[in-house]
Design an enzyme around this catalytic site. Structure first.
Site, PDB file in Angstrom:
ATOM      1  N   PRO A 195      29.744  72.770  40.697  1.00  0.00           N
ATOM      2  CA  PRO A 195      29.149  72.618  42.031  1.00  0.00           C
ATOM      3  C   PRO A 195      28.425  71.293  42.227  1.00  0.00           C
ATOM      4  CG  PRO A 195      28.760  74.833  41.208  1.00  0.00           C
ATOM      5  CD  PRO A 195      29.383  74.062  40.078  1.00  0.00           C
ATOM      6  N   TRP A 249      36.493  75.829  41.842  1.00  0.00           N
ATOM      7  CA  TRP A 249      37.788  75.351  42.320  1.00  0.00           C
ATOM      8  C   TRP A 249      38.775  75.161  41.174  1.00  0.00           C
ATOM      9  CZ3 TRP A 249      34.649  71.116  45.134  1.00  0.00           C
ATOM     10  CH2 TRP A 249      33.948  71.681  46.213  1.00  0.00           C
ATOM     11  N   SER A 294      42.076  75.811  39.427  1.00  0.00           N
ATOM     12  CA  SER A 294      43.429  76.308  39.652  1.00  0.00           C
ATOM     13  C   SER A 294      43.840  77.172  38.472  1.00  0.00           C
ATOM     14  CB  SER A 294      44.410  75.138  39.812  1.00  0.00           C
ATOM     15  OG  SER A 294      44.126  74.389  40.967  1.00  0.00           O
ATOM     16  N   PHE A 352      42.151  66.256  44.883  1.00  0.00           N
ATOM     17  CA  PHE A 352      41.965  66.748  43.513  1.00  0.00           C
ATOM     18  C   PHE A 352      42.586  65.832  42.459  1.00  0.00           C
ATOM     19  CE2 PHE A 352      46.180  67.766  43.882  1.00  0.00           C
ATOM     20  CZ  PHE A 352      46.607  69.080  43.768  1.00  0.00           C
ATOM     21  N   GLU A 353      42.216  66.117  41.193  1.00  0.00           N
ATOM     22  CA  GLU A 353      42.615  65.305  40.030  1.00  0.00           C
ATOM     23  C   GLU A 353      42.230  63.832  40.211  1.00  0.00           C
ATOM     24  OE1 GLU A 353      46.360  65.948  38.139  1.00  0.00           O
ATOM     25  OE2 GLU A 353      46.497  68.004  38.819  1.00  0.00           O
TER      26      GLU A 353
END
Length: 630
Positions: free
Chosen positions: A195, A225, A227, A437-438
């Site tokens: 967070p 988050w 995956s 992302f990533e």
């Protein structure tokens, strides 16, 4: 000449401050960007990265020419055996619409993918996988991206990052224990984000402390988050651990990577997140409450977690470009099928210049993205260790290009493109996450710019060291001094790319060479002008990165088109057109960007933009009142 040398010393001393600054900056974004890459060693090994050498105004062609052709006959045969059933599977079995409605991948699809070996494409065969190369992997990922990005994320989160750390850093014992499991039905996940730490991964709060008996680490914390977070039984988890500082002897916190099994106990997760797109992929919070991790499950060494995390991400980014090149193909195909049938004003709309320009630009963006993906995978398969900037560029470029291509496909189709039944609105929603992302594209731009500047600065430090013993290094000193003198009076010629390319592409190569030379000069000027404060000049750093994207994209397509022309493939002339059109416009953009980072009016405008942003943030919204007075 000696006066020039003296001035050079002063410049080098000023420019060298950038190296120290990049390592000690308190600017969070700059730290996050530069931490993407391990620190440079005082004595650097030769770097064969085209992009790294670009920051010195030099052409390093060994990794971009000729275009990679790395697959053996056996690997090609294996790949063909996998391509056909994979395409058939996604045509006949996988149902993207159903997956999205269910917000999970259908069970029969998952079973089929496990049976195909799709969850273990690069795991060695003796450990239960298919043992594919990066290039073979890219080709199959492209098929997935062309059909269902949600399934693509499910697959990628498992193997591209989930257990990739075990492949890259695992001990023989760790590989033997875990890789057969994750190849045959056991889900994996990559657990880094928290967070309070998004792009600033070094600020994670999860903590792992050694037990009194020294046999376990006790992990506490949470991740968001993630995956496959609700599915994973094996996780690569990053946490702060107390580590003695070899310099001071004091204990400091450093990030360490761990292999965590849900079966260890204390691992739970929240419900699946509700998302804009890629709805069928499982995304959840994961919690760790006094999880006992055996010390043998440390991955990559205590305190080396940040390096492990960044190399996992760097290693897998080319796959995103491959997947999104497949997505772009699908978008172009849908748009063209519609446009070839659609009549307006008595003509098929593909006869109109406005539509033709859209189609051509969509095709160019796809060509660059696809070329980057297979260039980088080919470099990796050839054993290169110098691809991290190129991989970051491919991720940024592909995610932005795919969004543009999908949006233009919708525009070509007009109202029909906006309708759910065409499938483009789903693709557009799925695509939005790829710029986040990533590694957000914003941070990766800073990573590319600052890493390249650091490399250029290291060269200048080498020159500074040469002045400490000038008698022994006269060659280096005078070479650099004369280079700058010649450049300053306009007698120098840009580095040449023409010897690398087909004769039909020499004009485009000449245009690109000018950009390379101009870019090198601009970096030198930036170092001289800003010194250590460059880390705070994000308006400038972003334009440097954009210039790099355009130059690298150009050299990649010129290389690929050259190979096509030399081999006389059927599409060679079409590829030549794509490469020429792209390079011309790319070099024009580079010229504009480089001018804007030195031009007084542009710099003044950046100041205005900064002030506008501050005013709005202070007001917590739009500052001006509505023009209608009541």
């Amino acid at each position: 000449m000696f006066r020039v040398s003296r001035n050079l010393v002063l410049q080098v001393k000023q420019e060298n401050s950038i190296i120290r600054c990049l390592k000690t900056s308190s600017n969070p974004a700059a730290k996050a960007a530069i931490q993407e890459k391990p620190k440079l060693k005082p004595t650097q090994e030769e770097n064969y990265s085209f992009v790294m050498n670009l920051f010195r105004g030099q052409i390093e062609g060994s990794q971009v020419f000729p275009y990679p052709n790395v697959l053996t006959a056996e690997q090609r045969e294996t790949l063909q055996m996998l391509v056909d059933p994979t395409e058939k599977f996604f045509t006949e079995i996988n149902n993207p619409v159903k997956n999205e409605e269910l917000e999970t991948v259908e069970e029969n699809t998952l079973t089929g993918l496990w049976d195909l070996g799709a969850f273990a494409l690069q795991v060695p065969q003796d450990l239960g996988g298919l043992g594919l190369s990066n290039t073979q992997y890219a080709r199959l990922v492209e098929i997935v991206g062309a059909n269902d990005l949600g399934v693509g994320i499910t697959l990628g989160a498992h193997q591209s990052i989930g257990f990739k750390g075990i492949l890259l850093y695992g001990t023989p014992e760790q590989k033997k224990k875990y890789l057969p499991k994750v190849s045959s039905g056991t889900w994996a996940a990559f657990c880094l984000t928290e967070p309070s730490s998004g792009s600033d991964a070094g600020s994670i709060k999860s903590k792992a402390e050694l037990s009194p008996d020294g046999k376990h680490y006790i992990l506490n914390g949470s991740k968001i988050w993630i995956s496959n977070g609700g599915l994973a039984e094996v996780m690569t988890v990053f946490a702060q651990t107390p580590v003695p500082d070899p310099k001071t002897g004091k204990t400091i916190d450093k990030v360490t990577a761990f292999i965590v099994e849900r079966s260890f106990g204390g691992v739970t997760n929240g419900p699946p997140e509700k998302k804009m797109g890629i709805k069928c992929s499982n995304t959840a919070e994961v919690y760790y409450d006094n999880v006992k991790i055996p010390i043998e499950n440390v991955l990559g060494g205590v305190g080396n977690g940040f390096k492990v995390a960044m190399n996992i991400l760097n290693n897998g980014r080319f796959g995103m470009a491959a997947a999104l090149s497949g997505t772009m193909k699908t978008c172009v195909k849908k748009a063209i099928e519609f446009a070839n049938q659609r009549k307006q004003f008595g003509q098929i709309i593909t006869n109109f210049g406005g539509i033709q320009e859209k189609i051509a630009r969509m095709a160019m963006l796809h060509y660059v993205t696809e070329s980057m993906a297979y260039m980088i995978s080919g470099n990796m398969d050839s054993g290169s260790q110098h691809y991290h900037l190129e991989a970051a560029i491919s991720k940024c470029f592909a995610s932005e290009a795919a969004w543009y291509v999908c949006d233009e496909a919708i525009q070509i189709m007009g109202g029909m493109g906006f309708m759910k039944e065409t499938g483009l609105e789903k693709i557009l929603r799925d695509l939005r996450i790829f710029r986040i992302f990533e590694g957000t594209n914003d941070i990766l731009r800073l990573f590319v710019a600052l890493t390249g500047i650091q490399y250029a600065g290291a060269h200048l430090k080498e020159l500074q060291n040469a002045f400490k013993n000038p008698t022994a290094h006269l060659g280096l000193i005078f070479e650099e001094a004369s280079k700058r003198v010649v450049r300053s009076v306009g007698l120098s010629s840009p580095p040449s790319i023409e010897p690398y390319v087909h004769k039909e592409l020499t004009q485009a190569a000449s245009q690109l060479a000018v950009s390379v030379d101009s870019f090198g000069q601009a970096i030198e000027m930036i170092l001289i002008k800003y010194g250590k404060s460059i880390v705070n000049e994000q308006f400038i750093l972003n334009r440097i990165a954009n210039s790099v994207f355009d130059i690298y994209g150009s050299v990649v397509v010129l290389s690929r088109a050259t190979t096509a022309l030399k081999e006389g493939v059927d599409t060679a002339q079409h590829q030549k057109l794509l490469a020429e059109a792209w390079t011309l416009e790319a070099t024009q953009r580079v010229a504009i960007n480089l001018k804007s980072i030195t031009d007084g009016k542009s710099l003044d405008n950046y100041t205005k933009l900064r002030s506008i942003a501050k005013n709005i943030c202070t007001a917590e919204g739009i500052v001006q009142l509505n023009p209608i007075k009541i």
